[in-house]
Design an enzyme around this catalytic site. Structure first.
Site, PDB file in Angstrom:
ATOM      1  N   CYS A 173      -1.006  -7.662 -15.835  1.00  0.00           N
ATOM      2  CA  CYS A 173      -0.265  -6.408 -15.771  1.00  0.00           C
ATOM      3  C   CYS A 173       0.862  -6.522 -14.742  1.00  0.00           C
ATOM      4  O   CYS A 173       0.631  -6.929 -13.603  1.00  0.00           O
ATOM      5  CB  CYS A 173      -1.213  -5.274 -15.389  1.00  0.00           C
ATOM      6  SG  CYS A 173      -0.380  -3.725 -14.971  1.00  0.00           S
ATOM      7  N   GLU A 174       2.066  -6.170 -15.155  1.00  0.00           N
ATOM      8  CA  GLU A 174       3.202  -6.321 -14.249  1.00  0.00           C
ATOM      9  C   GLU A 174       3.248  -5.250 -13.163  1.00  0.00           C
ATOM     10  O   GLU A 174       4.025  -5.378 -12.214  1.00  0.00           O
ATOM     11  CB  GLU A 174       4.516  -6.310 -15.033  1.00  0.00           C
ATOM     12  CG  GLU A 174       4.857  -5.010 -15.703  1.00  0.00           C
ATOM     13  CD  GLU A 174       6.182  -5.093 -16.454  1.00  0.00           C
ATOM     14  OE1 GLU A 174       6.953  -4.127 -16.383  1.00  0.00           O
ATOM     15  OE2 GLU A 174       6.458  -6.126 -17.098  1.00  0.00           O
ATOM     16  N   HIS A 175       2.438  -4.215 -13.279  1.00  0.00           N
ATOM     17  CA  HIS A 175       2.465  -3.158 -12.278  1.00  0.00           C
ATOM     18  C   HIS A 175       1.583  -3.456 -11.067  1.00  0.00           C
ATOM     19  O   HIS A 175       1.932  -3.091  -9.941  1.00  0.00           O
ATOM     20  CB  HIS A 175       2.019  -1.830 -12.907  1.00  0.00           C
ATOM     21  CG  HIS A 175       3.011  -1.287 -13.894  1.00  0.00           C
ATOM     22  ND1 HIS A 175       2.682  -0.371 -14.871  1.00  0.00           N
ATOM     23  CD2 HIS A 175       4.325  -1.543 -14.059  1.00  0.00           C
ATOM     24  CE1 HIS A 175       3.749  -0.082 -15.588  1.00  0.00           C
ATOM     25  NE2 HIS A 175       4.761  -0.782 -15.116  1.00  0.00           N
ATOM     26  N   HIS A 176       0.419  -4.103 -11.295  1.00  0.00           N
ATOM     27  CA  HIS A 176      -0.497  -4.369 -10.191  1.00  0.00           C
ATOM     28  C   HIS A 176      -0.915  -5.834 -10.103  1.00  0.00           C
ATOM     29  O   HIS A 176      -1.755  -6.178  -9.269  1.00  0.00           O
ATOM     30  CB  HIS A 176      -1.761  -3.511 -10.329  1.00  0.00           C
ATOM     31  CG  HIS A 176      -1.510  -2.037 -10.253  1.00  0.00           C
ATOM     32  ND1 HIS A 176      -1.325  -1.247 -11.375  1.00  0.00           N
ATOM     33  CD2 HIS A 176      -1.391  -1.208  -9.194  1.00  0.00           C
ATOM     34  CE1 HIS A 176      -1.114   0.005 -11.008  1.00  0.00           C
ATOM     35  NE2 HIS A 176      -1.139   0.062  -9.695  1.00  0.00           N
ATOM     36  N   GLN A 181       1.155  -4.028 -22.235  1.00  0.00           N
ATOM     37  CA  GLN A 181       0.518  -4.268 -23.522  1.00  0.00           C
ATOM     38  C   GLN A 181       1.381  -3.794 -24.686  1.00  0.00           C
ATOM     39  O   GLN A 181       1.430  -4.438 -25.737  1.00  0.00           O
ATOM     40  CB  GLN A 181      -0.852  -3.598 -23.579  1.00  0.00           C
ATOM     41  CG  GLN A 181      -1.617  -3.921 -24.857  1.00  0.00           C
ATOM     42  CD  GLN A 181      -3.029  -3.390 -24.851  1.00  0.00           C
ATOM     43  OE1 GLN A 181      -3.683  -3.341 -23.805  1.00  0.00           O
ATOM     44  NE2 GLN A 181      -3.524  -2.969 -26.000  1.00  0.00           N
ATOM     45  N   HIS A 237      -7.931  -3.384 -18.923  1.00  0.00           N
ATOM     46  CA  HIS A 237      -6.965  -3.609 -17.848  1.00  0.00           C
ATOM     47  C   HIS A 237      -7.654  -3.531 -16.491  1.00  0.00           C
ATOM     48  O   HIS A 237      -8.276  -2.516 -16.155  1.00  0.00           O
ATOM     49  CB  HIS A 237      -5.855  -2.566 -17.938  1.00  0.00           C
ATOM     50  CG  HIS A 237      -4.975  -2.726 -19.141  1.00  0.00           C
ATOM     51  ND1 HIS A 237      -3.625  -3.000 -19.048  1.00  0.00           N
ATOM     52  CD2 HIS A 237      -5.252  -2.669 -20.464  1.00  0.00           C
ATOM     53  CE1 HIS A 237      -3.114  -3.094 -20.272  1.00  0.00           C
ATOM     54  NE2 HIS A 237      -4.080  -2.898 -21.138  1.00  0.00           N
ATOM     55  N   CYS A 274      -6.363  -3.118 -13.694  1.00  0.00           N
ATOM     56  CA  CYS A 274      -5.818  -2.075 -12.826  1.00  0.00           C
ATOM     57  C   CYS A 274      -6.523  -0.742 -13.054  1.00  0.00           C
ATOM     58  O   CYS A 274      -6.415   0.166 -12.225  1.00  0.00           O
ATOM     59  CB  CYS A 274      -4.320  -1.926 -13.058  1.00  0.00           C
ATOM     60  SG  CYS A 274      -3.854  -1.571 -14.751  1.00  0.00           S
TER      61      CYS A 274
END
Length: 212
Positions: A101-104, A142, A170, A172
């Site tokens: 995941c590119e956010h976390h 995703q 996920h 996260c």
């Protein structure tokens, strides 16, 4: 082997594994960053059990993000003319998927189901799995991952229809924040025949064991 030779050998391995870019840090810069993260977690990067961790993480990054060095379109260039008369749905289901995941920077794990309706061009089934892996092994969302797989398949093979369904959990969400386990996200991309024909979508969903 002295220290300088070790440095040269490591850099040579990196050059073979990664596509060079001006912004890509060196192996040693990655290790320094990992040491900083270990310290930020509250532990001692010089502790015996953690001494080799920065090097291990640097090697792991080469695997986790190998998709940046892959050309997804090139994977689909070789087609088989022997099956050019086949026009029904080709489905590869349950393709293992590992992404980040590119956010976390938390793991995304699950499966992808990839289908297409040929229009004179059939590709080897292993290439469908490699296509998924090439896009998955990057920093991802995703939703974007699902569309990238489908649209690349459409652009290269030019089939009558493409369908991609991704089911994944996920990290996260399962290991932080709401801390909910057993929750899976489902994303879909329908193109061509699959977008226009509800019956085809129902048949496909039944083939992978899902509802409508």
């Amino acid at each position: 082997m002295d220290f300088l030779e070790q440095c040269c050998e490591i850099e040579a391995v990196e050059a073979q594994t990664f596509t060079p870019t001006p912004s890509r840090p060196s192996h040693f810069e990655i290790e320094r960053a990992v040491r900083t993260l270990i310290a930020a977690a509250g532990d001692d990067p010089d502790r015996e059990g953690l001494l080799d961790t920065p090097a291990r993480v640097a090697r792991a990054y080469r695997e986790w993000f190998a998709g940046y060095a892959a050309d997804p379109r090139a994977l689909l260039e070789r087609v088989f003319s022997e099956a050019e008369d086949y026009e029904e749905t080709v489905l590869l289901r349950g393709i293992p998927l590992v992404s980040t995941c590119e956010h976390h920077l938390a793991p995304i794990t699950g499966h992808a189901h990839v289908a297409y309706r040929p229009n004179g061009r059939v590709v080897g089934i292993s290439k469908l799995s490699r296509l998924v892996d090439a896009y998955a092994r990057r920093l991802q969302l995703q939703e974007r991952l699902t569309n990238q797989i489908a649209r690349t398949l459409e652009e290269v093979l030019q089939p009558r229809g493409v369908a991609v369904i991704v089911e994944a959990s996920h990290g996260c969400m399962t290991s932080r924040g709401v801390n909910q386990h057993g929750v899976r996200m489902v994303t879909k991309c329908w193109l061509g025949d699959f977008k226009e024909d509800p019956e085809l979508r129902r048949e496909l969903m039944a083939s992978i064991g899902c509802g409508k």
